[in-house]
Motif scaffolding. Structure first.
Motif, short mmCIF file in Angstrom:
data_model
loop_
_atom_site.label_atom_id
_atom_site.label_comp_id
_atom_site.label_asym_id
_atom_site.label_seq_id
_atom_site.Cartn_x
_atom_site.Cartn_y
_atom_site.Cartn_z
N GLY A 114 80.19 12.90 57.90
CA GLY A 114 80.95 12.43 59.06
C GLY A 114 80.12 12.54 60.34
O GLY A 114 80.18 11.65 61.20
N ASP A 115 79.34 13.61 60.46
CA ASP A 115 78.46 13.76 61.62
C ASP A 115 77.41 12.65 61.64
O ASP A 115 77.12 12.08 62.69
CB ASP A 115 77.75 15.12 61.59
CG ASP A 115 78.69 16.30 61.75
OD1 ASP A 115 79.84 16.08 62.18
OD2 ASP A 115 78.27 17.43 61.45
N ARG A 116 76.86 12.34 60.49
CA ARG A 116 75.83 11.29 60.42
C ARG A 116 76.42 9.92 60.77
O ARG A 116 75.80 9.14 61.48
CB ARG A 116 75.20 11.26 59.03
CG ARG A 116 74.37 12.48 58.73
CD ARG A 116 73.74 12.41 57.35
NE ARG A 116 73.15 13.67 56.98
CZ ARG A 116 71.95 14.09 57.39
NH1 ARG A 116 71.24 13.34 58.17
NH2 ARG A 116 71.49 15.26 57.01
N ARG A 117 77.65 9.64 60.29
CA ARG A 117 78.29 8.37 60.65
C ARG A 117 78.55 8.31 62.15
O ARG A 117 78.33 7.28 62.78
CB ARG A 117 79.61 8.22 59.89
CG ARG A 117 79.45 7.72 58.48
CD ARG A 117 80.78 7.33 57.86
NE ARG A 117 81.70 8.44 57.76
CZ ARG A 117 81.74 9.29 56.73
NH1 ARG A 117 80.89 9.15 55.73
NH2 ARG A 117 82.61 10.27 56.70
N ALA A 118 79.00 9.41 62.72
CA ALA A 118 79.27 9.45 64.16
C ALA A 118 77.99 9.26 64.96
O ALA A 118 77.98 8.55 65.99
CB ALA A 118 79.95 10.77 64.53
N GLU A 156 87.71 -3.08 72.88
CA GLU A 156 88.61 -1.95 72.72
C GLU A 156 88.35 -1.20 71.41
O GLU A 156 88.35 0.04 71.39
CB GLU A 156 90.06 -2.44 72.75
CG GLU A 156 91.06 -1.38 73.09
CD GLU A 156 92.43 -1.99 73.34
OE1 GLU A 156 93.26 -1.90 72.43
OE2 GLU A 156 92.63 -2.54 74.43
N GLY A 157 88.09 -1.93 70.34
CA GLY A 157 87.80 -1.29 69.04
C GLY A 157 86.52 -0.48 69.10
O GLY A 157 86.47 0.65 68.56
N LYS A 158 85.49 -1.02 69.75
CA LYS A 158 84.23 -0.29 69.86
C LYS A 158 84.41 0.97 70.70
O LYS A 158 83.86 2.02 70.40
CB LYS A 158 83.16 -1.18 70.47
CG LYS A 158 82.66 -2.24 69.52
CD LYS A 158 81.53 -3.01 70.14
CE LYS A 158 81.06 -4.10 69.19
NZ LYS A 158 79.93 -4.85 69.74
N LEU A 159 85.21 0.86 71.77
CA LEU A 159 85.46 2.01 72.62
C LEU A 159 86.18 3.11 71.83
O LEU A 159 85.83 4.29 71.92
CB LEU A 159 86.29 1.62 73.85
CG LEU A 159 86.66 2.75 74.80
CD1 LEU A 159 85.41 3.37 75.41
CD2 LEU A 159 87.59 2.24 75.89
N GLN A 160 87.14 2.73 71.01
CA GLN A 160 87.85 3.71 70.19
C GLN A 160 86.90 4.37 69.18
O GLN A 160 86.98 5.58 68.94
CB GLN A 160 89.02 3.05 69.47
CG GLN A 160 90.15 2.68 70.40
CD GLN A 160 91.24 1.86 69.71
OE1 GLN A 160 91.08 1.47 68.56
NE2 GLN A 160 92.32 1.60 70.43
N ALA A 164 86.09 8.35 69.08
CA ALA A 164 86.31 9.11 67.84
C ALA A 164 85.02 9.78 67.38
O ALA A 164 85.03 10.95 66.96
CB ALA A 164 86.84 8.18 66.75
N ALA A 165 83.90 9.08 67.48
CA ALA A 165 82.61 9.65 67.08
C ALA A 165 82.26 10.84 67.96
O ALA A 165 81.80 11.88 67.48
CB ALA A 165 81.52 8.59 67.14
N TYR A 166 82.50 10.71 69.25
CA TYR A 166 82.20 11.81 70.17
C TYR A 166 83.08 13.02 69.86
O TYR A 166 82.60 14.15 69.88
CB TYR A 166 82.40 11.37 71.62
CG TYR A 166 82.15 12.49 72.60
CD1 TYR A 166 80.87 12.94 72.83
CD2 TYR A 166 83.21 13.10 73.27
CE1 TYR A 166 80.64 13.99 73.71
CE2 TYR A 166 82.99 14.13 74.15
CZ TYR A 166 81.70 14.57 74.37
OH TYR A 166 81.46 15.60 75.24
N GLN A 167 84.34 12.79 69.53
CA GLN A 167 85.25 13.91 69.22
C GLN A 167 84.78 14.64 67.95
O GLN A 167 84.87 15.86 67.88
CB GLN A 167 86.69 13.40 69.04
CG GLN A 167 87.32 12.85 70.29
CD GLN A 167 87.35 13.87 71.42
OE1 GLN A 167 87.58 15.05 71.22
NE2 GLN A 167 87.12 13.38 72.63
#
Length: 176
Positions: A114-118, A156-160, A164-167
């Motif tokens: 998950g970290d690598r995807r983010a 908007e999708g890219k921003l979300q 999510a990746a930052y969180q």
């Protein structure tokens, strides 16, 4: 066909005993009744010694041969480079990219999938620190936020995804 049989030969059988030649075998075509008769009297072990029969009947016969490994640790091994030339560096580039994706951090902190995807969503490498994470997050939020691009909701999708990746990374042990 079997001599004296009018039924069509639909089933392939080996050539008659003693019919040997250097050419590929000329198979016989037998009807259902004659192929059943052939199979009933066929003996795989005829002409073998008891030791040969025992060796053929071992439960693991044939498994002692060494075979090549298909994968190691979930990733393909690199091909042996001496075997061929790669003028466009297509294979080497692909392998280096795989190795870069699976690389460990220099500080030894673990990264989950998950970290690598983010990190890929944010466009950061595996060795990014907390400051680089925060800087890149700020840049992408400014880029994709509707207030910055005239109210266009297409981003908007890219921003979300960025949020999510930052969180995910903010709570990750690698960035603590």
């Amino acid at each position: 066909m079997t001599p004296g049989c009018d039924a069509p030969g639909e089933f392939r059988a080996p050539p008659e005993e003693g019919a040997r030649s250097d050419a590929p075998p000329a198979y016989r075509w037998l009807c259902l009744d004659h192929v059943r008769e052939f199979n009933a009297r066929y003996n795989f072990f005829s002409g073998m010694t008891p030791d040969e029969i025992n060796a053929a009947q071992r439960p693991y016969a044939g498994w002692e041969r060494e075979t090549r490994a298909f994968a190691t640790a979930g990733a393909d091994r690199p091909p042996p480079w001496a075997d061929f030339t790669d003028p466009l560096d297509a294979i080497g580039a692909r392998f280096r990219e795989r190795m870069r994706e699976g690389a460990m951090r220099k500080d030894g902190k673990p990264l989950s999938d998950g970290d690598r995807r983010a990190l890929r969503v944010l466009g950061l490498g595996t060795d990014a620190d907390r400051r680089a994470l925060r800087t890149r997050y700020s840049e992408l939020v400014r880029q994709y936020h509707p207030d910055r691009n005239g109210g266009d909701r297409g981003f908007e999708g890219k921003l979300q995804d960025v949020i999510a990746a930052y969180q995910v990374l903010r709570k990750s042990a690698a960035f603590a």
